[in-house]
Design an enzyme around this catalytic site. Sequence first.
Site, PDB file in Angstrom:
ATOM      1  N   ASP A   1       9.183   3.061  -0.180  1.00 57.69           N
ATOM      2  CA  ASP A   1       7.712   3.427   1.238  1.00 57.69           C
ATOM      3  C   ASP A   1       8.367   3.388   2.228  1.00 57.69           C
ATOM      4  OD1 ASP A   1       5.696   4.651   2.030  1.00 57.69           O
ATOM      5  OD2 ASP A   1       4.296   3.489   0.063  1.00 57.69           O
TER       6      ASP A   1
ATOM      7  N   LYS B   1       4.024   9.043   8.705  1.00 59.44           N
ATOM      8  CA  LYS B   1       3.601   8.267  10.372  1.00 59.44           C
ATOM      9  C   LYS B   1       4.713   8.631  10.973  1.00 59.44           C
ATOM     10  CE  LYS B   1       0.580   4.329   8.612  1.00 59.44           C
ATOM     11  NZ  LYS B   1       0.423   3.992   7.319  1.00 59.44           N
TER      12      LYS B   1
ATOM     13  N   TYR C   1       0.902  -0.915   0.422  1.00 56.01           N
ATOM     14  CA  TYR C   1       0.229  -0.337   0.281  1.00 56.01           C
ATOM     15  C   TYR C   1       0.617   1.568  -0.100  1.00 56.01           C
ATOM     16  CZ  TYR C   1      -3.773   3.298   1.756  1.00 56.01           C
ATOM     17  OH  TYR C   1      -4.377   4.273   1.744  1.00 56.01           O
TER      18      TYR C   1
HETATM   19  C1  LIG Z   1       0.375   4.589   5.518  1.00 56.36           C
HETATM   20  C2  LIG Z   1       0.775   4.600   4.609  1.00 56.36           C
HETATM   21  C3  LIG Z   1       0.762   5.313   3.474  1.00 56.36           C
HETATM   22  C4  LIG Z   1      -0.083   6.470   3.022  1.00 56.36           C
HETATM   23  O1  LIG Z   1      -0.200   7.358   4.605  1.00 56.36           O
HETATM   24  P1  LIG Z   1      -0.660   8.782   4.459  1.00 56.36           P
HETATM   25  O2  LIG Z   1      -0.629   9.096   5.590  1.00 56.36           O
HETATM   26  O3  LIG Z   1      -2.095   7.425   5.348  1.00 56.36           O
HETATM   27  O4  LIG Z   1      -1.609   8.901   3.051  1.00 56.36           O
HETATM   28  C5  LIG Z   1       2.254   5.421   1.770  1.00 56.36           C
HETATM   29  N1  LIG Z   1       2.553   4.046   2.418  1.00 56.36           N
HETATM   30  C6  LIG Z   1       2.725   2.765   3.239  1.00 56.36           C
HETATM   31  C7  LIG Z   1       3.835   2.115   3.249  1.00 56.36           C
HETATM   32  C8  LIG Z   1       1.985   3.719   4.663  1.00 56.36           C
HETATM   33  O5  LIG Z   1       1.784   2.306   5.521  1.00 56.36           O
END
Ligand SMILES: *Cc1c(COP(=O)(O)O)cnc(C)c1O
Length: 421
Positions: A236, A264, A141
């Site tokens: 990511d 985060k 994701y």
């Molecule tokens: C949470 C997450 C996102 C998205 O971040 P948001 O602050 O919710 O937009 C993207 N990539 C990864 C790996 C994530 O865990």
Amino acid sequence: MNQSELFDRSKQLVPGGVHSPVRSFKGLHTTPRFMAKAKGAKIWDVDGKDYIDFCMSFGPLILGHQDPDVRNALEAQLQKGWSYGACEPYSLELAEFLLERLPHVEQIRFVNSGTEAVMTAVRLARGASGRKKIVKFNGCYHGHLDALLIKAGSGLAGTAEASSGGVPESIASDTLILELGDLEGVREVFKRYPEEIALIAVEPLPANNGLLPQTQEFLQGLRDIATEYGAFLLFDEVISGFRMAFGGMAQLTGIVPDMVCYGKIIGGGLPVGAVAASKKIMENLAPVGSVYQAGTLSANPLAMVGGLESLKKLTPSAYETLEKNTKNIVSLFEKWFREYDGGRFSHLKMISRGSLFWIHPGELPSNASQISPQLARDFKVLFEILLNKGIYLAPNAYEVGFVSLAHKEKTQEELKERLWS
Ligand SMILES: *Cc1c(COP(=O)(O)O)cnc(C)c1O
């Protein structure tokens, strides 16, 4: 109003009653708990019932709720103002702190979420390479940008379709999707489109669709293929950054990605994301380069101060404590799985990495297609039992559990009592 009345009222005003879908408890036995306050490892609902929190706002709160140092820093900043829309020293201080400690990147830009960070990285990769295709992996994701709301299609290896309404086919068709671990598949799509792929995007520790650790060989293979074909490699690290180690999976694997996204933990619970890379790549961004990116509230001083104060506390010994807390918590859950109700959950396994854990029935999967179809059913039952015992997991079978520095001995004792109560 009680919990279910609050939810009914919310559903009148907000689609599905929530501002982010996973909060809706969809597919579970119960309606969402409305939370009213939180401290340390605990969260309280509006009825005053407390829960040991393993959701921790889905990851940002690695220090626990309301860390006193972060709160003091935020309170001090509140006296000075919380948004200027101008240059200020607070983001400079955070950038300096980060870039001194993240040797794999040279420049950083702060945005307001993980999604924004990835969206910027994708545009940056396309702008800097003049190419348009992107490789992503099934089960990773990367936020809710169109280009990555993509699932596997039914055609050739790599074929993709949108996983959400509203994503045009013209956008989905520029994303190629493969299974995690399938280096051969990655090679194949690069052979098919040798000069069209701008970016390989990967969660180096996939943790948004279960916890699916990848091998060093796979991640190194991605690095090598990207280099060979002149594509960018994006790690990511929105979950894994500052969690698996300060420098995330880039530090743990020693693999140098071309770009990294953070989110985060980087904001300590306030809305912050960041994209980071070499100066050469980053200077494709406006106002230096032609790739546009902006934000009214970007690098807002309150969030910058909250982020910096949180990150300062992530010393090497903090990571040792996090792992120790997690090991203890995991072994309590595992013991309870074996003992509860004559072994009703004895088929459940718990996998953990750093301070993340995940529950899965039977043999652990290493890609999304191997996840057991029984998972959702098991989780539905388990979640309800734990919720009633005052133990709050992220309300979805595919989300990981998050352990914080606040989940220390006292909380572990309490967890033990609650599990066996
Ligand atoms: C949470 C997450 C996102 C998205 O971040 P948001 O602050 O919710 O937009 C993207 N990539 C990864 C790996 C994530 O865990």
